[in-house]
Design a protein around this motif. Structure first.
Motif, PDB file in Angstrom:
ATOM      1  N   UNK A  22     -32.091 -13.938  -0.158  1.00  0.00           N
ATOM      2  CA  UNK A  22     -31.729 -12.523  -0.052  1.00  0.00           C
ATOM      3  C   UNK A  22     -30.204 -13.005   0.433  1.00  0.00           C
ATOM      4  N   UNK A  23     -29.105 -13.208  -0.342  1.00  0.00           N
ATOM      5  CA  UNK A  23     -27.282 -13.240  -0.286  1.00  0.00           C
ATOM      6  C   UNK A  23     -27.592 -11.690   0.664  1.00  0.00           C
ATOM      7  N   UNK A  24     -26.538 -11.599   2.070  1.00  0.00           N
ATOM      8  CA  UNK A  24     -25.854 -10.960   2.849  1.00  0.00           C
ATOM      9  C   UNK A  24     -24.346 -10.258   2.392  1.00  0.00           C
ATOM     10  N   UNK A  25     -24.643  -9.335   1.204  1.00  0.00           N
ATOM     11  CA  UNK A  25     -24.114  -9.107   1.039  1.00  0.00           C
ATOM     12  C   UNK A  25     -22.708  -8.324   2.147  1.00  0.00           C
ATOM     13  N   UNK A  26     -23.937  -7.832   3.136  1.00  0.00           N
ATOM     14  CA  UNK A  26     -22.595  -6.919   4.143  1.00  0.00           C
ATOM     15  C   UNK A  26     -23.409  -6.557   5.186  1.00  0.00           C
ATOM     16  N   UNK A  27     -22.879  -6.485   6.781  1.00  0.00           N
ATOM     17  CA  UNK A  27     -23.865  -6.730   7.390  1.00  0.00           C
ATOM     18  C   UNK A  27     -23.252  -6.608   8.854  1.00  0.00           C
ATOM     19  N   UNK A  28     -23.811  -5.795   9.616  1.00  0.00           N
ATOM     20  CA  UNK A  28     -23.825  -4.672  10.554  1.00  0.00           C
ATOM     21  C   UNK A  28     -24.688  -4.926  12.127  1.00  0.00           C
ATOM     22  N   UNK A  29     -24.298  -5.443  12.750  1.00  0.00           N
ATOM     23  CA  UNK A  29     -24.574  -5.825  14.151  1.00  0.00           C
ATOM     24  C   UNK A  29     -23.733  -5.287  15.793  1.00  0.00           C
ATOM     25  N   UNK A  30     -25.486  -4.597  16.625  1.00  0.00           N
ATOM     26  CA  UNK A  30     -25.259  -3.291  16.748  1.00  0.00           C
ATOM     27  C   UNK A  30     -25.922  -4.006  18.381  1.00  0.00           C
ATOM     28  N   UNK A  31     -25.053  -3.564  19.993  1.00  0.00           N
ATOM     29  CA  UNK A  31     -24.883  -4.534  20.852  1.00  0.00           C
ATOM     30  C   UNK A  31     -25.269  -3.560  21.951  1.00  0.00           C
ATOM     31  N   UNK A  32     -25.590  -3.266  22.139  1.00  0.00           N
ATOM     32  CA  UNK A  32     -25.608  -1.336  22.965  1.00  0.00           C
ATOM     33  C   UNK A  32     -26.118  -2.221  24.488  1.00  0.00           C
ATOM     34  N   UNK A  33     -25.116  -2.031  25.224  1.00  0.00           N
ATOM     35  CA  UNK A  33     -25.779  -2.885  26.327  1.00  0.00           C
ATOM     36  C   UNK A  33     -24.010  -1.657  27.379  1.00  0.00           C
ATOM     37  N   UNK A  34     -24.802  -0.621  26.974  1.00  0.00           N
ATOM     38  CA  UNK A  34     -24.524   0.745  28.243  1.00  0.00           C
ATOM     39  C   UNK A  34     -22.080   0.281  28.140  1.00  0.00           C
ATOM     40  N   UNK A  35     -21.787  -1.153  27.514  1.00  0.00           N
ATOM     41  CA  UNK A  35     -20.036  -1.633  27.852  1.00  0.00           C
ATOM     42  C   UNK A  35     -19.597  -0.184  28.521  1.00  0.00           C
ATOM     43  N   UNK A  36     -19.803   0.617  27.632  1.00  0.00           N
ATOM     44  CA  UNK A  36     -18.403   2.427  27.617  1.00  0.00           C
ATOM     45  C   UNK A  36     -18.883   2.584  29.420  1.00  0.00           C
ATOM     46  N   UNK A  37     -19.873   2.154  29.557  1.00  0.00           N
ATOM     47  CA  UNK A  37     -19.412   2.237  31.781  1.00  0.00           C
ATOM     48  C   UNK A  37     -19.746   1.429  32.198  1.00  0.00           C
ATOM     49  N   UNK A  38     -18.846   0.790  32.295  1.00  0.00           N
ATOM     50  CA  UNK A  38     -18.123   0.074  33.357  1.00  0.00           C
ATOM     51  C   UNK A  38     -19.070   0.732  34.769  1.00  0.00           C
ATOM     52  N   UNK A  39     -18.724   1.623  35.028  1.00  0.00           N
ATOM     53  CA  UNK A  39     -19.551   1.774  36.817  1.00  0.00           C
ATOM     54  C   UNK A  39     -21.192   1.835  36.846  1.00  0.00           C
ATOM     55  N   UNK A  40     -21.727   1.176  35.352  1.00  0.00           N
ATOM     56  CA  UNK A  40     -22.899   0.861  36.146  1.00  0.00           C
ATOM     57  C   UNK A  40     -23.461  -0.536  35.892  1.00  0.00           C
ATOM     58  N   UNK A  41     -22.660  -0.905  35.933  1.00  0.00           N
ATOM     59  CA  UNK A  41     -22.873  -2.864  34.723  1.00  0.00           C
ATOM     60  C   UNK A  41     -23.511  -3.584  36.016  1.00  0.00           C
ATOM     61  N   UNK A  42     -23.379  -3.776  36.738  1.00  0.00           N
ATOM     62  CA  UNK A  42     -23.884  -4.381  38.503  1.00  0.00           C
ATOM     63  C   UNK A  42     -25.387  -3.716  38.617  1.00  0.00           C
ATOM     64  N   UNK A  43     -25.198  -2.322  38.597  1.00  0.00           N
ATOM     65  CA  UNK A  43     -26.707  -2.016  38.929  1.00  0.00           C
ATOM     66  C   UNK A  43     -27.098  -2.085  37.752  1.00  0.00           C
ATOM     67  N   UNK A  44     -27.465  -1.921  36.946  1.00  0.00           N
ATOM     68  CA  UNK A  44     -27.806  -2.875  35.101  1.00  0.00           C
ATOM     69  C   UNK A  44     -28.528  -3.981  35.296  1.00  0.00           C
ATOM     70  N   UNK A  45     -26.904  -5.051  35.552  1.00  0.00           N
ATOM     71  CA  UNK A  45     -27.591  -6.427  34.933  1.00  0.00           C
ATOM     72  C   UNK A  45     -28.611  -6.721  36.615  1.00  0.00           C
ATOM     73  N   UNK A  46     -28.725  -6.082  37.970  1.00  0.00           N
ATOM     74  CA  UNK A  46     -29.501  -5.991  39.059  1.00  0.00           C
ATOM     75  C   UNK A  46     -31.213  -5.440  38.492  1.00  0.00           C
ATOM     76  N   UNK A  47     -31.113  -4.509  37.465  1.00  0.00           N
ATOM     77  CA  UNK A  47     -32.502  -3.792  37.737  1.00  0.00           C
ATOM     78  C   UNK A  47     -32.502  -4.959  36.549  1.00  0.00           C
TER      79      UNK A  47
END
Length: 212
Positions: free
Chosen positions: A157-182
């Motif tokens: 299977x030759x890849x002709x198009x690729x999308x990679x989604x990394x959803x880690x609440x990057x757009x909510x910086x105020x949540x990062x410390x609490x999210x990591x701890x959980x």
């Protein structure tokens, strides 16, 4: 897939995710025009610019016939994923969400029908998951190997198009410390997400200055 810019990642991260989570969903269209899905492990190869995925199905599985008739298909990979409670935020006006990593590939399929090609593909999959089994496979004898190889249809299977989604609440910086701890204190999936947070912290995929 729906891919907001803040969750879009690159080919390097996609390859890492595929290698770590090689069990894929291969999606084609059957003769009635309905999506047909096979779940299977795939081997990733980087051949210069194009990415190539190698796999096989049992001969009775009609999926290989759909690939032969309509070579364009979609392959998806799902990495670690987990629920995120609004408790990680410093204020109450929040809602829950689900974090996850995923890769979607549009591919062009080519069947591998000769026994030597199928044998080479199987050895690559064996190398991914149980290298020590290679000696046992070689010791089974040519007649048995030929019988087993006749029972599968392999493909590239030759890849002709690729999308990679990394959803880690990057757009909510105020949540990062609490999210990591959980996540660091949580399930296997949650701990894996915490590891990806560490991995991406210094890259363009993750906001800077959000960790204490």
């Amino acid at each position: 897939m729906y891919l907001p810019p803040q969750f879009k990642s690159d080919r390097t991260q996609a390859a890492a995710l595929i290698t770590a989570h090689p069990f894929a969903s291969l999606i084609s269209v059957d003769e009635a025009g309905v999506p047909y899905v096979t779940h299977l492990p795939l081997h990733l190869e980087e051949r210069g610019d194009p990415l190539v995925l190698l796999g096989h199905v049992a001969k009775p599985n009609p999926h290989w016939r759909y690939l032969q008739a309509r070579p364009q298909a979609v392959v998806t990979f799902l990495g670690p994923h987990a629920y995120l409670s609004p408790k990680v935020y410093p204020d109450l006006a929040r809602v829950p969400t689900w974090n996850y990593l995923a890769v979607h590939c549009t591919v062009q399929a080519t069947l591998i029908e000769d026994p030597a090609g199928k044998d080479a593909l199987l050895k690559k999959l064996i190398g991914d998951h149980e290298p020590s089994y290679a000696d046992q496979w070689r010791g089974l004898g040519a007649e048995y190997q030929h019988k087993m190889l006749a029972g599968i249809v392999a493909f590239e299977l030759q890849v002709t198009d690729l999308q990679c989604k990394v959803k880690l609440n990057q757009h909510r910086p105020e949540a990062q410390t609490g999210m990591r701890a959980v996540y660091e204190a949580g399930t296997e999936n949650e701990r894996a997400l915490a590891q990806w947070m560490t991995r991406l912290k210094s890259s363009a995929d993750f906001p800077q200055g959000t960790e204490k």
